[in-house]
Scaffold this motif. Structure first.
Motif, PDB file in Angstrom:
ATOM      1  N   LEU A  55       0.798  -1.248   0.046  1.00 52.95           N
ATOM      2  CA  LEU A  55       0.003  -0.023   0.036  1.00 52.95           C
ATOM      3  C   LEU A  55       0.933   1.211  -0.123  1.00 52.95           C
ATOM      4  CD1 LEU A  55      -2.616  -1.253   2.542  1.00 52.95           C
ATOM      5  CD2 LEU A  55      -3.023  -0.296  -0.144  1.00 52.95           C
ATOM      6  N   TYR A  56       1.983   1.193   0.765  1.00 56.45           N
ATOM      7  CA  TYR A  56       2.863   2.568   0.811  1.00 56.45           C
ATOM      8  C   TYR A  56       3.462   2.789  -0.493  1.00 56.45           C
ATOM      9  CZ  TYR A  56       6.094   5.908   2.340  1.00 56.45           C
ATOM     10  OH  TYR A  56       7.026   6.914   2.265  1.00 56.45           O
ATOM     11  N   ARG A  57       3.986   1.526  -1.443  1.00 56.93           N
ATOM     12  CA  ARG A  57       4.309   1.913  -2.749  1.00 56.93           C
ATOM     13  C   ARG A  57       3.379   2.428  -3.468  1.00 56.93           C
ATOM     14  NH1 ARG A  57       7.635  -3.375  -4.788  1.00 56.93           N
ATOM     15  NH2 ARG A  57       8.511  -2.825  -2.666  1.00 56.93           N
ATOM     16  N   LEU A  58       2.085   1.851  -3.384  1.00 55.15           N
ATOM     17  CA  LEU A  58       0.852   2.232  -4.314  1.00 55.15           C
ATOM     18  C   LEU A  58       0.669   3.988  -4.058  1.00 55.15           C
ATOM     19  CD1 LEU A  58      -1.521  -0.684  -4.426  1.00 55.15           C
ATOM     20  CD2 LEU A  58       0.069   0.090  -6.245  1.00 55.15           C
ATOM     21  N   PHE A  59       0.811   4.116  -2.547  1.00 57.61           N
ATOM     22  CA  PHE A  59       0.391   5.619  -2.145  1.00 57.61           C
ATOM     23  C   PHE A  59       1.568   6.490  -2.713  1.00 57.61           C
ATOM     24  CE2 PHE A  59       1.769   9.002   0.838  1.00 57.61           C
ATOM     25  CZ  PHE A  59       0.482   9.469   0.853  1.00 57.61           C
ATOM     26  N   GLN A  60       2.903   6.075  -2.658  1.00 57.61           N
ATOM     27  CA  GLN A  60       3.914   6.982  -3.323  1.00 57.61           C
ATOM     28  C   GLN A  60       3.497   7.191  -4.937  1.00 57.61           C
ATOM     29  OE1 GLN A  60       6.828   4.814  -1.593  1.00 57.61           O
ATOM     30  NE2 GLN A  60       7.888   6.650  -0.552  1.00 57.61           N
ATOM     31  N   GLU A  61       3.056   6.185  -5.801  1.00 56.19           N
ATOM     32  CA  GLU A  61       2.752   6.355  -7.027  1.00 56.19           C
ATOM     33  C   GLU A  61       1.816   7.356  -7.567  1.00 56.19           C
ATOM     34  OE1 GLU A  61       2.431   2.244  -8.385  1.00 56.19           O
ATOM     35  OE2 GLU A  61       4.349   2.095  -8.035  1.00 56.19           O
ATOM     36  N   GLU A  62       0.949   7.343  -6.319  1.00 58.30           N
ATOM     37  CA  GLU A  62      -0.182   8.566  -6.664  1.00 58.30           C
ATOM     38  C   GLU A  62       0.262   9.864  -7.177  1.00 58.30           C
ATOM     39  OE1 GLU A  62      -3.232   7.895  -7.133  1.00 58.30           O
ATOM     40  OE2 GLU A  62      -3.662   5.791  -6.248  1.00 58.30           O
ATOM     41  N   ALA A  63      -0.237  10.320  -8.184  1.00 58.59           N
ATOM     42  CA  ALA A  63       0.254  11.611  -8.811  1.00 58.59           C
ATOM     43  C   ALA A  63       0.398  12.977  -7.876  1.00 58.59           C
ATOM     44  CB  ALA A  63      -0.605  11.923 -10.040  1.00 58.59           C
ATOM     45  N   ASP A  64      -0.695  13.308  -7.269  1.00 54.07           N
ATOM     46  CA  ASP A  64      -0.777  14.250  -6.141  1.00 54.07           C
ATOM     47  C   ASP A  64      -1.451  14.108  -5.106  1.00 54.07           C
ATOM     48  OD1 ASP A  64      -3.505  14.500  -7.049  1.00 54.07           O
ATOM     49  OD2 ASP A  64      -3.001  15.009  -8.989  1.00 54.07           O
ATOM     50  N   PRO A  65      -1.405  15.299  -4.244  1.00 54.37           N
ATOM     51  CA  PRO A  65      -2.144  15.095  -2.972  1.00 54.37           C
ATOM     52  C   PRO A  65      -3.646  14.654  -2.902  1.00 54.37           C
ATOM     53  CG  PRO A  65      -0.500  17.052  -2.923  1.00 54.37           C
ATOM     54  CD  PRO A  65      -0.708  16.476  -4.389  1.00 54.37           C
ATOM     55  N   LEU A  66      -4.395  15.126  -3.950  1.00 55.94           N
ATOM     56  CA  LEU A  66      -5.361  14.747  -3.851  1.00 55.94           C
ATOM     57  C   LEU A  66      -5.771  13.498  -4.162  1.00 55.94           C
ATOM     58  CD1 LEU A  66      -8.582  16.083  -3.453  1.00 55.94           C
ATOM     59  CD2 LEU A  66      -8.571  16.567  -6.077  1.00 55.94           C
ATOM     60  N   ARG A  67      -5.054  12.852  -5.359  1.00 56.31           N
ATOM     61  CA  ARG A  67      -5.083  11.486  -5.535  1.00 56.31           C
ATOM     62  C   ARG A  67      -4.680  10.651  -4.419  1.00 56.31           C
ATOM     63  NH1 ARG A  67      -8.154  10.325  -9.204  1.00 56.31           N
ATOM     64  NH2 ARG A  67      -7.449   8.375  -8.754  1.00 56.31           N
ATOM     65  N   LYS A  68      -3.802  11.142  -3.704  1.00 57.05           N
ATOM     66  CA  LYS A  68      -3.379  10.338  -2.510  1.00 57.05           C
ATOM     67  C   LYS A  68      -4.468  10.398  -1.566  1.00 57.05           C
ATOM     68  CE  LYS A  68       1.729  11.709  -2.838  1.00 57.05           C
ATOM     69  NZ  LYS A  68       2.266  10.566  -3.096  1.00 57.05           N
ATOM     70  N   SER A  69      -5.035  11.487  -1.292  1.00 58.07           N
ATOM     71  CA  SER A  69      -6.071  11.431  -0.158  1.00 58.07           C
ATOM     72  C   SER A  69      -7.218  10.395  -0.897  1.00 58.07           C
ATOM     73  CB  SER A  69      -6.635  12.951  -0.232  1.00 58.07           C
ATOM     74  OG  SER A  69      -7.858  12.858   0.111  1.00 58.07           O
ATOM     75  N   ILE A  70      -7.605  10.497  -2.131  1.00 59.96           N
ATOM     76  CA  ILE A  70      -8.700   9.492  -2.434  1.00 59.96           C
ATOM     77  C   ILE A  70      -8.217   8.239  -2.130  1.00 59.96           C
ATOM     78  CG2 ILE A  70     -10.089   8.766  -4.775  1.00 59.96           C
ATOM     79  CD1 ILE A  70      -9.791  11.712  -5.577  1.00 59.96           C
TER      80      ILE A  70
END
Ligand code: NAI
Ligand code: PYR
Ligand code: MG
Length: 627
Positions: free
Chosen positions: A129-144
């Motif tokens: 999950l942490y790897r996938l979190f880091q791959e999200e493009a921007d803070p909003l995508r990370k929040s989703i």
């Protein structure tokens, strides 16, 4: 063969490796350990578990976690009853383990075939999950991404959040939560929390029974009228109670099953939302006067009826109602206003630490507060109380404050002031003086921004301040970052690197003249989780000023020598769980002394209050699920 991992006076933890390589943990009476085993272990391998600093979590999941983020752990996690089985478990984020169910659990709960065959333990799930979190493009995508995780597996969500709190708090909380609220309609996936609207009037009490938990302990409620510094966002403000409650659990260890985010939908005056065909709230103007008040009252009564012991945190109410709502309920019900009281306690703690840095007591500071709303006045009032503690009279303390609103300095010439504004209004200076003129005139030592006015701490104002004060204290506290009164880099540049600085939202490290500075975050997140935990643990009947003062003192004491040496005036966010525990301990002690704890802690001989409170904190581990 058993391996010893730690001992207390009475108990010992051991583990054994099975033929498949998995680890099994055992808790035994120390006296029952085979003497030969004890003798054969070299003493250096026997790590004594100090009961508050125990870092070994006996995971049902077979993982020897040694994260220092979950420092205070319960020694034994009993099974949890879900009251359901099969697909209903997989769809319930409180019990779902995704790929983490054990084989025995799959059989016990009828899950075989409903989840993929190969089991991933929690450690592997977290890595992925942490790897996938880091791959999200921007803070909003990370929040989703994080909110989707929370919607399917709360245990994993909180474990990930706690393990990466410094990196993820800005995503679940300020500044990203501001963006989430602004785009609430498009990021909305599924409801969380409850909405009470003008269309539900007279039904609030029965509606409370739609919520499945009989033991709600903390409610964060907003009417959406002033969300951070972003104005009236109506029901889209729901992101704030959700974000605050995520911190209640991650930092304060409050059980996520027992929290409730609420929006009171009294309408909105936001023209765009009134016209938006996709807006999810009531499309009428805000209720006013008796209509508004009777709605608040119906809500508070309904809470009292369904969950008489629940703590209600008022959040982001606009200043035309915030102080009055608090005044109406603070003596009747367990409640507090986070923006007024939580922020007051937070800034007092930061101010005391800053005073120690500049070696001048609070009672000698000249304080300009930009922003005369709930937060600005709450902070001024709490700092004034701090000065009284240092021996000033009310009048002497009052003279040390200069409160400025959007028109300039507030003086007694103004009409239509609130009682708080009237109290702090000056009588000795011209009305509506600009910030720069005020700085020239009174040479403030401390400048606090609670105005949501981006850029209001101008270069001219800060340069002027630095001319008169060796180490100006500069706290632009407005959230989110986009409305901060200045950035950390600007403050250091314009004060020639002399300022003592803290900001409401996180800001990156600053470089000035080849030296780098860690930026402190001054946010009520350092206070409310600990206050809430304390109220829950000791059954406080209300939240008093003394309890908040105790919280502020504890927060000041949390700075480590390294943090002080770095010039920090707040502890690092990565320590927020420890900080919240210390805050809670101080608050419980105060509540017990003042006789308002209905459930005072019963502490075992030899244990401390802090250990007792730590033992009550929720720890996100996979517990055995039974139907
Ligand atoms: N760091 C923290 O922990 C906290 C930060 N805040 C932040 O404080 C800000 C204000 O919150 P509230 O007091 O509840 O809002 P509010 O709307 O009640 O008050 C804002 C005040 O700022 C004044 N103001 C507006 N423009 C100004 C300008 N250009 N110059 C001087 N004053 C100006 C207004 O006249 C008003 O008095 C928000 O951005 C909020 O996010 C609030 C609570 C906690
Ligand atoms: C932090 C907070 O409560 C606010 O900005 O309103
Ligand atoms: Mg707030």
């Amino acid at each position: 063969m058993a391996h010893l991992v730690g001992v207390t006076r009475k108990f010992a933890w051991t583990f054994e490796k099975s033929s498949s390589g998995s680890l099994r943990y055992f808790l035994s009476q120390r006296a029952m350990l085979r003497r030969a085993f004890v003798r054969t272990r070299p003493l250096s391998l026997v790590r004594t578990i100090s009961s508050t600093r125990s870092i070994l979590v006996p995971y049902e999941d077979d993982i020897a976690f040694s994260s220092d983020k979950i420092t205070k752990v319960k020694k034994y996690q009993p099974p949890v009853r879900a009251g359901k089985r099969g697909i209903d478990i997989v769809h319930d984020p409180l019990y779902n383990k995704g790929t983490g169910f054990k084989e025995v659990e799959k059989d016990r709960l009828g899950l075989r075939g409903l989840v993929p065959p190969r089991r991933l333990n929690m450690k592997t799930q977290l890595e992925k999950l942490y790897r996938l979190f880091q791959e999200e493009a921007d803070p909003l995508r990370k929040s989703i991404f994080l909110s989707e995780l929370q919607n399917r597996n709360e245990t994993l969500f909180f474990r990930l959040l706690i393990d990466h709190i410094e990196e993820m708090a800005p995503v679940v909380y300020t500044p990203t939560v501001g963006q989430v609220c602004q785009k609430f309609g498009s990021v909305f996936r599924r409801p969380r929390g409850m909405y009470f609207s003008s269309a539900d009037r007279s039904q609030f009490a029965p509606m409370m029974y739609n919520w499945p938990c009989d033991d709600v302990q903390v409610i964060v409620v907003t009417d959406g009228s002033r969300i951070l510094g972003l104005g009236d966002l109506g029901v889209n403000g729901m992101g704030i109670p959700i974000g605050k409650l995520a911190l209640y659990t991650a930092a304060g260890g409050v059980d996520p099953k027992k929290v409730l985010p609420v929006v009171l939908d009294a309408g909105t005056n936001n023209e765009e939302l009134l016209k938006d065909p996709y807006y999810m709230g009531m499309q009428h103007r805000r209720l006013e006067g008796d209509d508004y008040w009777s709605m608040i009252d119906e809500f508070m009564r309904a809470v009292r009826h369904r969950w008489p012991k629940a703590l209600v945190q008022f959040e982001d109410f606009s200043s035309d109602h915030a102080a009055d709502v608090l005044a109406a309920y603070r003596l009747k019900q367990l409640c507090f206003n986070d923006d007024i009281q939580g922020t007051g306690a937070t800034v007092l703690a930061g101010a005391l630490s800053a005073c120690a840095q500049v070696d001048t007591p609070l009672r000698e500071q000249r304080i300009v507060v930009l922003g005369a709303g709930s937060a600005g006045l709450g902070v001024s009032t709490t700092l004034l109380q701090g000065m009284l503690q240092e021996g000033l009279t009310v009048e002497e303390a009052r003279q040390r404050f200069y409160v400025v609103d959007q028109f300039g300095l507030m003086t007694s010439e103004r009409t239509n002031m609130t009682s708080g504004q009237t109290f702090f209004a000056r009588t000795d200076l011209p009305d509506k003086m600009s910030l720069v003129d005020l700085v020239k005139e009174v040479k403030p030592t401390m400048l606090l921004g609670l105005s949501a006015a981006r850029g209001a701490f101008t270069k001219e104002a800060l340069q002027e301040m630095a001319k008169h004060v060796a180490q100006p204290i500069v706290f632009p506290l407005s959230n989110p970052t986009a409305v901060a009164e200045c950035t950390a880099q600007e403050a250091y540049d314009w004060t020639n690197g002399t300022c003592v600085f803290a900001s409401g939202s996180p800001m990156p490290q600053v470089n000035f003249n080849g030296k780098s500075y860690i930026v402190s975050q001054c946010n009520n997140m350092f206070i409310f989780p600990g206050v809430g935990l304390a109220a829950v643990v000791c059954g406080a009947s209300r939240v008093t000023d003394r309890m908040l003062y105790a919280a502020a003192q504890a927060l000041t004491d949390c700075l480590s020598p390294e943090e002080i040496a770095n010039g920090q005036v707040f502890p690092s966010v990565r320590n927020i769980r420890d900080v919240s525990l210390k805050v809670a301990t101080s608050v419980v002690r105060c509540a017990v002394e003042d006789g308002i704890a209905t459930n005072p802690p019963e502490i075992r001989r030899g244990a401390s209050l802090e250990e007792y409170i730590a033992s009550k904190m929720f720890v996100p581990v996979y517990r055995s699920v039974v139907e």
